[in-house]
Design an enzyme around this catalytic site. Sequence first.
Site, PDB file in Angstrom:
ATOM      1  CG  ASP A 455      -9.517  -2.837  -1.832  1.00 27.54           C
ATOM      2  OD1 ASP A 455      -8.959  -3.470  -0.927  1.00 27.54           O
ATOM      3  OD2 ASP A 455      -8.891  -2.290  -2.768  1.00 27.54           O
ATOM      4  CG  ASP A 524      -2.291  -4.959  -3.441  1.00 23.30           C
ATOM      5  OD1 ASP A 524      -3.243  -5.490  -4.014  1.00 23.30           O
ATOM      6  OD2 ASP A 524      -2.404  -3.940  -2.724  1.00 23.30           O
TER       7      ASP A 524
HETATM    8  C1  DGJ Z   1      -5.797  -2.363  -3.079  1.00 24.84           C
HETATM    9  C2  DGJ Z   1      -6.074  -3.608  -3.865  1.00 24.84           C
HETATM   10  O1  DGJ Z   1      -5.428  -4.689  -3.298  1.00 24.84           O
HETATM   11  C3  DGJ Z   1      -5.672  -3.378  -5.315  1.00 24.84           C
HETATM   12  O2  DGJ Z   1      -5.857  -4.546  -6.057  1.00 24.84           O
HETATM   13  C4  DGJ Z   1      -6.470  -2.236  -5.872  1.00 24.84           C
HETATM   14  O3  DGJ Z   1      -7.826  -2.587  -5.911  1.00 24.84           O
HETATM   15  C5  DGJ Z   1      -6.268  -0.991  -5.024  1.00 24.84           C
HETATM   16  N1  DGJ Z   1      -6.533  -1.251  -3.647  1.00 24.84           N
HETATM   17  C6  DGJ Z   1      -7.154   0.113  -5.503  1.00 24.84           C
HETATM   18  O4  DGJ Z   1      -7.096   1.211  -4.691  1.00 24.84           O
END
Ligand code: DGJ
Length: 704
Positions: A455, A524
Amino acid sequence: MPSIAHDPGHGLWILSGPGSSYVLHLDDAHRLRGLHWGPRLTLDQAASLLNYPAPGRRSFEDPADGTLDLDTAGAMRYAHAGIQVRFQDGVRDLEPRLVDATQSDSALVLRFADRHYPLIIETHYHLREGTDVLERHVRLQHTGGPADGPITVVRADSATWVLPRLGDYRLSQVRGQWSAETRLTRTPLPYGETVTTSRRGITGHQANPWAMIDDGSATEEHGPVWSCALAWSGGWKLTAQRLPTERVTVSAGFGHDPVTRELAPGEELVTPVCVGAYTEDGFGAASRLWHRYVRDHVLAHPDEVRPVLYNSWEATGYDIDVTGQIELAEKAAALGVELFVMDDGWFGARTNDAAGLGDWTPNPERFPDGLAPLIDRVHELGMGFGLWVEPEMVNPDSDLYRAHPDWVLHQPHRRRTEHRNQLVLNLARPDVAAWVHGRLDELVTKNAIDFLKWDMNRPFTEAGWPDAEGDPDRLWTDHVHALYAILDRLRADHPDLRIESCSSGSGRLDLGILARSDQVWASDNTDAVDRVEIQHGFSQLYPAQVMGAWVTDSPNPFTGRSVPLDFRFRVAATGVLGLGGDLNRWGDTELARAAELVAEYKAARHLVQLGEQHRLSGQGDLTAVQYLAPDGRETAVIALRHARHFGHRDAPLPLRALDPAARYRDTATGAVHHGAVLLTHGLPLDLAADDHTSTLVHLVREPA
Ligand code: DGJ
């Protein structure tokens, strides 16, 4: 078979794929022009273009503006220049002369030297076997000595693409923001310069580094389309320029204004690749060509079918521990999930987003015996184990930051702006990059981890490197190179490890990261209705096999919208299916239906992920995508309808690319359809009258 032919008499090179040619012309002043980009031409045909009359009188401009493939700044050219430098004495004009050309059947390198200053500019072209894509990049080299001082590279676009004269010009791109990425826009190309850019150190949610141009009349199935995409995961700039003379160029490269790059004597700068493609038969054919290119030339494991994963993030947030994760894993396994991914919150003091980033050891209260008990149980359940990491980041409230406050991007006398309570580690520093690699390598070596969700949730700010030797601005490129090197090394040392690229959704989606990741988290926003639009834009360039999509709870935690389970599944089934809901809250009926829908996806996913994608035009607000097996023996159709209007039943959905003489059997109902009828009259749909209805139809060709 790609071919490159040269006609020295006319100063022509012609680079041809199966259905297109790209023609370069070196004129008497050593200017390299893009003479043709379109349908295949022979050398003779290309040479005849040289007899075309020069455009009308232009007393205030150089007719080369808008026609240069090697688009250097200088003289009476006032348009955007793809290559811009500043020599130590302040001179900014370039006067390149061709000094060498080397070519094979598939590659061409033209080497130019400035007439006076110690600078080499090479333009590289590479045709990929069996496709009409052309990869290009540029190499700059400072060939002088200490007395010449550094050369400042102001702009080094990987490629400037010269469009042919069209009756009109339309630009297709995707725009977005966090949780609303990759939304397709098609707009007439205005006069002037249309710039899309990322100044964030990542590819960005706001725009994606690709563009398509047509004359305004192309449709999904008809018309020529010119497209290009940049393989780079940091800051970038793409300039689509329409001059009053009706010449159009698209120039793309890494870096953004006003960041420059100093080249010391002897140093070189190699740009990332920019890929261009000319296709006929509309945007659908353009997308299919890009999908094939990604499969054949970008992805490391293109023939693997990606597993159905479960991710704990939306279910638990930061509230995780070994017992809760095992409980979810058992529920997920019962549904047919193949990969269990534990998201954020497992390490250090990470019980919320304010602490712990950078401290990559399991939280002892949550995982008293480390990760092994969870990983072992997940494996026992027959699933792979995936782990979330955000290696480029640090919370100021972490042991890492307390020990190394100088490791982050920062500027003297400036604040360290926190976003999501975190700062960016400066991977351009070799010690920091080595530390990051070491921690990840240790994590993967000591634990049986099959998958990393990598991430990156924070763009660069105050991007400084106070104690850098030389030009601190190089951190913008060096960070990305270091990221690539870490990923490449991890993948080489752990060949079974698979990686998902995530940056708060698809903030880091591009051809560069795809060469080092197996899938990308698309957004997200997991609301199925919004996802239809996000995924439609995603599919313009990137194939379904890299598009991560989860089925989550209803009402959706982000948008509050309630959508039926089947619809949520069918939307996610157009990519790499995942589950991300709180399975503890799903009732027995929902769980039983979910297991059926996972099985339905598994039976068709080889088509979705590895097949040829045709976006179908359904009537009304019906969205439908067809996936065809490479051998044509099977096809799957996913149809999604938001609302039925006026009580009208759905019109049958015409399919594509089937054999008209063949017959196809529906694996669910046993109904047999004639190819010719499916192509012309369409597949009858039997969708319920409710809102948000969907179907997945899997057709198998009957033996002759
Ligand atoms: C952002 C990601 O896009 C989410 O899916 C998740 O992993 C969060 N970060 C976790 O902090």
